[in-house]
Structure formats: structure tokens, C-alpha cells
Motif scaffolding. Structure first.
Motif, PDB file in Angstrom:
ATOM      1  N   GLY A  17       9.623  10.202   5.337  1.00 43.28           N
ATOM      2  CA  GLY A  17       9.302   9.913   6.474  1.00 43.28           C
ATOM      3  C   GLY A  17       7.775   9.359   6.090  1.00 43.28           C
ATOM      4  O   GLY A  17       6.400   9.358   6.197  1.00 43.28           O
ATOM      5  N   PHE A  18       8.068   8.412   5.056  1.00 42.35           N
ATOM      6  CA  PHE A  18       7.657   7.062   4.375  1.00 42.35           C
ATOM      7  C   PHE A  18       7.577   5.939   5.997  1.00 42.35           C
ATOM      8  O   PHE A  18       8.892   5.769   6.014  1.00 42.35           O
ATOM      9  CB  PHE A  18       8.030   6.505   3.005  1.00 42.35           C
ATOM     10  N   ASP A  19       6.587   5.752   6.191  1.00 40.54           N
ATOM     11  CA  ASP A  19       6.737   4.863   7.832  1.00 40.54           C
ATOM     12  C   ASP A  19       6.179   3.301   7.794  1.00 40.54           C
ATOM     13  O   ASP A  19       5.754   2.781   9.094  1.00 40.54           O
ATOM     14  CB  ASP A  19       6.287   5.598   9.482  1.00 40.54           C
ATOM     15  N   SER A  20       5.362   3.151   6.578  1.00 42.15           N
ATOM     16  CA  SER A  20       4.330   1.873   6.259  1.00 42.15           C
ATOM     17  C   SER A  20       5.173   0.892   5.441  1.00 42.15           C
ATOM     18  O   SER A  20       4.852   1.593   4.007  1.00 42.15           O
ATOM     19  CB  SER A  20       3.452   2.096   6.107  1.00 42.15           C
ATOM     20  N   TRP A  21       5.445   0.174   4.876  1.00 39.12           N
ATOM     21  CA  TRP A  21       6.080  -0.231   3.898  1.00 39.12           C
ATOM     22  C   TRP A  21       5.050  -2.315   3.924  1.00 39.12           C
ATOM     23  O   TRP A  21       5.313  -3.127   4.283  1.00 39.12           O
ATOM     24  CB  TRP A  21       7.655  -0.729   4.310  1.00 39.12           C
ATOM     25  N   GLY A  22       5.360  -2.403   2.830  1.00 35.52           N
ATOM     26  CA  GLY A  22       5.154  -3.668   2.011  1.00 35.52           C
ATOM     27  C   GLY A  22       6.056  -4.606   2.577  1.00 35.52           C
ATOM     28  O   GLY A  22       7.159  -4.020   2.509  1.00 35.52           O
TER      29      GLY A  22
END
Length: 123
Positions: free
Chosen positions: A109-114
Motif C-alpha cells: 500500500g505505498f501510494d505516494s512516490w517520488g
């Protein structure tokens, strides 16, 4: 909105070290997790490490355990990945990602990325 900015990549000779930074803004909760991933050309994205904000618990992929260390500066909302004894096979684009809940590296559930930072290791 959550924004993540990676920095610190570059060109390094095999055996050298780099420290990557992931500066986060807009984190809505006190408890969160930030993970590091990488993707090399022709290979699938690989999860490397994860750190939780509340207690600093970390998890690592076996491929980097003992060489890479992740740490968190909660005041600066910045997560670091210290990479030692770099090898040519470490060449990849490195990304950080945020989970709004506590997690380990297996969490989907990692939902924001660089946008990523390029690491190139020469032999």
C-alpha cells in the motif's frame, strides 16, 4: 498532498558509498512509513527497505541487508538510505514511497512516490 523528493544519486565506483535523501511534505498523519525501491533497466521494481515513523523499526530486502541502512529524521520529515560497498548491479533509479500506515517492505500500500534519483556504479 504528499510530495516526496529524492536526492543524492550520482556516479560512484564499485566499493564506494552514497547517501540518498527523501524529503517529504504534506504528510497528514503522525504514523507513516517510507520505503526505498529501485528499478534497473529490464528488471522489475525491487523493494529495498522500510522505516516506520513511530519507533524507527526497519525492514530490509535480503539483497541489501548489511550494506544499506535506512534512517529517519522526524523533525525534518526526511528519510535517508545509506548505501555502502556499492556494486555495479546496484545501478538503478532509486525511489522513495510513502504509506499512510505503519508498514514493512512487503506492504503493497505505498501510494505516494517520488520521481527517483539515478545511481550508477562503475566497475
Amino acid at each position: 498532498e504528499v510530495q516526496l523528493v529524492e536526492s543524492g544519486g550520482g556516479l560512484v565506483q564499485a566499493g564506494g558509498s552514497l547517501r540518498l535523501s527523501c524529503a517529504a511534505s504534506g504528510l497528514p498523519f503522525n504514523d507513516y512509513a517510507i520505503a526505498w525501491f529501485r528499478q534497473a533497466p529490464g528488471k522489475e521494481r525491487e523493494g529495498l527497505s522500510c522505516i516506520n515513523s513511530n519507533n524507527g523499526n526497519t525492514s530490509y530486502a535480503d539483497s541489501v541487508k548489511g550494506r544499506f541502512t535506512t534512517s529517519n529524521d522526524n523533525a525534518l520529515k526526511t528519510v535517508y538510505l545509506e548505501m555502502n560497498d556499492l556494486k555495479p548491479e546496484d545501478t538503478a533509479v532509486y525511489y522513495c514511497a510513502n504509506s499512510p500506515v505503519l508498514a514493512d517492505i512487503s506492504w503493497p500500500g505505498f501510494d505516494s512516490w517520488g520521481q527517483g534519483t539515478q545511481v550508477t556504479v562503475s566497475s
